[in-house]
Design a protein around this motif. Structure first.
Motif, mmCIF file in Angstrom:
data_model
loop_
_atom_site.group_PDB
_atom_site.id
_atom_site.type_symbol
_atom_site.label_atom_id
_atom_site.label_comp_id
_atom_site.label_asym_id
_atom_site.label_seq_id
_atom_site.Cartn_x
_atom_site.Cartn_y
_atom_site.Cartn_z
ATOM 1 N N LEU A 171 45.419 -6.470 -37.303
ATOM 2 C CA LEU A 171 45.018 -6.198 -35.921
ATOM 3 C C LEU A 171 44.335 -7.409 -35.284
ATOM 4 O O LEU A 171 44.496 -7.653 -34.083
ATOM 5 N N VAL A 172 43.596 -8.178 -36.081
ATOM 6 C CA VAL A 172 42.997 -9.413 -35.574
ATOM 7 C C VAL A 172 44.105 -10.395 -35.211
ATOM 8 O O VAL A 172 44.079 -11.019 -34.147
ATOM 9 N N ARG A 173 45.096 -10.524 -36.071
ATOM 10 C CA ARG A 173 46.227 -11.427 -35.785
ATOM 11 C C ARG A 173 46.922 -11.045 -34.473
ATOM 12 O O ARG A 173 47.396 -11.908 -33.749
ATOM 13 N N GLU A 174 46.993 -9.757 -34.197
ATOM 14 C CA GLU A 174 47.656 -9.262 -32.988
ATOM 15 C C GLU A 174 46.762 -9.331 -31.743
ATOM 16 O O GLU A 174 47.216 -9.035 -30.642
ATOM 17 N N GLY A 175 45.498 -9.666 -31.928
ATOM 18 C CA GLY A 175 44.575 -9.729 -30.801
ATOM 19 C C GLY A 175 44.021 -8.380 -30.388
ATOM 20 O O GLY A 175 43.455 -8.239 -29.309
ATOM 21 N N CYS A 176 44.181 -7.373 -31.251
ATOM 22 C CA CYS A 176 43.748 -6.004 -30.931
ATOM 23 C C CYS A 176 42.362 -5.671 -31.476
ATOM 24 O O CYS A 176 41.838 -4.584 -31.208
ATOM 25 N N LEU A 177 41.763 -6.579 -32.248
ATOM 26 C CA LEU A 177 40.496 -6.288 -32.918
ATOM 27 C C LEU A 177 39.797 -7.609 -33.211
ATOM 28 O O LEU A 177 40.456 -8.646 -33.365
ATOM 29 N N ARG A 178 38.469 -7.564 -33.289
ATOM 30 C CA ARG A 178 37.672 -8.696 -33.775
ATOM 31 C C ARG A 178 37.009 -8.250 -35.062
ATOM 32 O O ARG A 178 36.620 -7.093 -35.194
ATOM 33 N N VAL A 179 36.875 -9.175 -35.988
ATOM 34 C CA VAL A 179 36.131 -8.921 -37.220
ATOM 35 C C VAL A 179 35.001 -9.936 -37.272
ATOM 36 O O VAL A 179 35.218 -11.138 -37.092
ATOM 37 N N LEU A 180 33.797 -9.413 -37.473
ATOM 38 C CA LEU A 180 32.610 -10.261 -37.454
ATOM 39 C C LEU A 180 31.848 -10.172 -38.770
ATOM 40 O O LEU A 180 31.877 -9.136 -39.453
ATOM 41 N N GLN A 181 31.158 -11.260 -39.060
ATOM 42 C CA GLN A 181 30.239 -11.280 -40.193
ATOM 43 C C GLN A 181 29.017 -12.058 -39.730
ATOM 44 O O GLN A 181 29.139 -13.199 -39.267
ATOM 45 N N ARG A 182 27.867 -11.419 -39.797
ATOM 46 C CA ARG A 182 26.618 -12.004 -39.302
ATOM 47 C C ARG A 182 26.760 -12.465 -37.849
ATOM 48 O O ARG A 182 26.262 -13.511 -37.456
ATOM 49 N N GLY A 183 27.512 -11.687 -37.060
ATOM 50 C CA GLY A 183 27.670 -11.974 -35.644
ATOM 51 C C GLY A 183 28.712 -13.016 -35.293
ATOM 52 O O GLY A 183 28.930 -13.299 -34.124
ATOM 53 N N ARG A 184 29.375 -13.579 -36.288
ATOM 54 C CA ARG A 184 30.383 -14.613 -36.036
ATOM 55 C C ARG A 184 31.776 -14.062 -36.314
ATOM 56 O O ARG A 184 31.995 -13.388 -37.315
ATOM 57 N N ALA A 185 32.708 -14.379 -35.417
ATOM 58 C CA ALA A 185 34.092 -13.920 -35.578
ATOM 59 C C ALA A 185 34.733 -14.599 -36.785
ATOM 60 O O ALA A 185 34.548 -15.800 -37.009
ATOM 61 N N LEU A 186 35.471 -13.806 -37.558
ATOM 62 C CA LEU A 186 36.186 -14.328 -38.724
ATOM 63 C C LEU A 186 37.651 -14.529 -38.375
ATOM 64 O O LEU A 186 38.250 -13.734 -37.647
ATOM 65 N N SER A 187 38.221 -15.579 -38.926
ATOM 66 C CA SER A 187 39.643 -15.846 -38.763
ATOM 67 C C SER A 187 40.431 -14.897 -39.654
ATOM 68 O O SER A 187 40.034 -14.637 -40.797
#
Length: 89
Positions: free
Chosen positions: A54-70
């Protein structure tokens, strides 16, 4: 009986929770898993895998300690999921 790891079911559940929270709030993948089955722990790896797509598709963000993960980088430890400010897909 093992909980369902059907990708379409996981995708719908993740996106529904992201939509309900909106882009201002994050949520734990375990919240999605707990909504799907009382035996939620086996769902964690499939939910993380679905989240990556979903992140690859631009439909979701994944964060760790407030920073977006690739989506291409390894993810270790606790993560949070979030609806993007706008959805590409």
């Amino acid at each position: 009986m093992a909980p369902s790891t059907d990708p379409a079911t996981l995708r719908r559940a993740i996106l529904a929770l992201a939509d309900s929270r909106g882009p201002a709030k994050t949520f734990c993948p375990s919240e999605v898993a707990r909504q799907l089955d009382d035996d939620w722990r086996p769902l964690m790896a499939p939910i993380r895998a679905c989240s990556r797509e979903l992140v690859r598709e631009g439909c979701l963000r994944v964060l760790q300690r407030g920073r977006a993960l690739s989506p291409e980088a390894p993810w270790h430890g606790a993560i949070r999921l979030q609806a993007p400010a706008h959805r590409d897909g």
